[in-house]
Design an enzyme around this catalytic site. Sequence first.
Site, short mmCIF file in Angstrom:
data_model
loop_
_atom_site.label_atom_id
_atom_site.label_comp_id
_atom_site.label_asym_id
_atom_site.label_seq_id
_atom_site.Cartn_x
_atom_site.Cartn_y
_atom_site.Cartn_z
N ASP A 63 -10.57 -22.20 -3.23
CA ASP A 63 -9.63 -22.01 -2.13
C ASP A 63 -10.40 -21.46 -0.94
O ASP A 63 -11.02 -20.40 -1.02
CB ASP A 63 -8.53 -21.04 -2.58
CG ASP A 63 -7.41 -20.94 -1.57
OD1 ASP A 63 -7.37 -21.75 -0.62
OD2 ASP A 63 -6.56 -20.04 -1.72
N ASP B 50 -7.33 -27.39 1.90
CA ASP B 50 -8.30 -26.32 1.69
C ASP B 50 -8.32 -25.75 0.27
O ASP B 50 -8.91 -24.72 0.04
CB ASP B 50 -8.07 -25.19 2.70
CG ASP B 50 -6.90 -24.32 2.31
OD1 ASP B 50 -5.88 -24.87 1.84
OD2 ASP B 50 -7.01 -23.10 2.45
N GLU B 51 -7.69 -26.43 -0.66
CA GLU B 51 -7.83 -25.93 -2.03
C GLU B 51 -7.73 -27.07 -3.03
O GLU B 51 -7.07 -28.07 -2.78
CB GLU B 51 -6.84 -24.81 -2.35
CG GLU B 51 -5.40 -25.18 -2.30
CD GLU B 51 -4.49 -24.00 -2.66
OE1 GLU B 51 -4.54 -23.49 -3.78
OE2 GLU B 51 -3.67 -23.64 -1.79
MG MG Z 1 -6.85 -21.15 1.50
#
Ligand code: MG
Length: 390
Positions: free
Chosen positions: A8, A103-104
């Site tokens: 993350d 983003d993860e």
């Molecule tokens: Mg994040």
Amino acid sequence: MPDIIHVDMDCFFAAVEVKDNPDLAGKPVIVGALPGTRGVVAACSYEAREYGVHSAMPVSRAFKKCPHGIYLRPHGNRYVEESEKIRAIFQHYTPLVEPLSLDEAFLDVSGSHRLFGTSVEIGHAIKDRIKTETGLVASVGVAPTKFVAKIASDLEKPDGFVVVNKDEVLDFLRPLDARKIWGVGKATWKKLERLGLKTIGDIADFPAEELERMFGKHGVHLHNLAHGIDARSVEPESERKQVGNEHTFGEDTGDMVEVERTLLALCDKVAGRLYKKGCKGRTVTLKLRDETFRTVTRAHTLDSPVMTAEDIYHIALDLLRNEDLRGLKVRLIGVSVSGFDENCQTSLFDAGSERKEKVEELLDNIRGRFGKGAITRASLIYKRKGKTKE
Ligand SMILES: [Mg+2]
């Protein structure tokens, strides 16, 4: 073996903004809607968090807490570019990558040890490469299940690296706040709180039948998670098949009867499509977008697959009623079924339409999170940037 890695990125959007404009380093950067609008904060730097600003907060409230913050409209295309670089790094270590957002992602590295070493070594290699190749910082969780890996990556943010081995899972989970359970919304949390269930350990000790009585099938899931049981596998995008339908209301609505009626109609459509394909799925996902364009998805995975409209509706309604809409009107509702049986036909989409759907989904996500103008109105962003530089 802890073979699931959850990566993350730390304050991803704000971090990309700082990367592109190093003058912003160390300042409270807040990306999302601009003050004076009714939108929400999409992401903010840790400096902004110190003022109590967080993502999904109405920007009006953020502005009260941090009036001198640097407020930026999102550069959606830049986030996608950086996200693609990061995904390419993931793909180097395993084909089993399930992105949750730009983003993860979850990675299953159970088949990667001979080439790349232990899960912990792979986790470190990925984190280091992201830093070297993009200049951005990731937090990493390594654990035997998705649920625990996701909690682990969050635990020591920013720049975190947390490993939970199989025999440590229960001790790791017990003291944690029940709110850490992935997918537990505010409504469920409130109910748990009323029952005095504050930690994951409290939930683990609570009778399973009681949980089921209070929360339906969601309760069984809660019980399992609290006991470290999470059978969900990492589903790479290319293999992730789902059948879903969604509806955007002509006018945002606060009429929950209408919302629930629409949901039923959608479940009916989905069931019809499943029937045609001869598929049953184990996961029902509800998608909701509110009037501020905030989009949430809530999923529930069952032990046995479902395909009838009634079954799907039952679960989707549970998810809907569990969601705290914070008094906001509903703009869009959708439902999908995934997690199909092996014997289900595999080509639910032809490759072309799937790709198109993916691009649409990505754009929709960005618009959804930051408001309609997020992608198109670049002029606004530049104006804002100019202003903040003064
Ligand atoms: Mg994040």
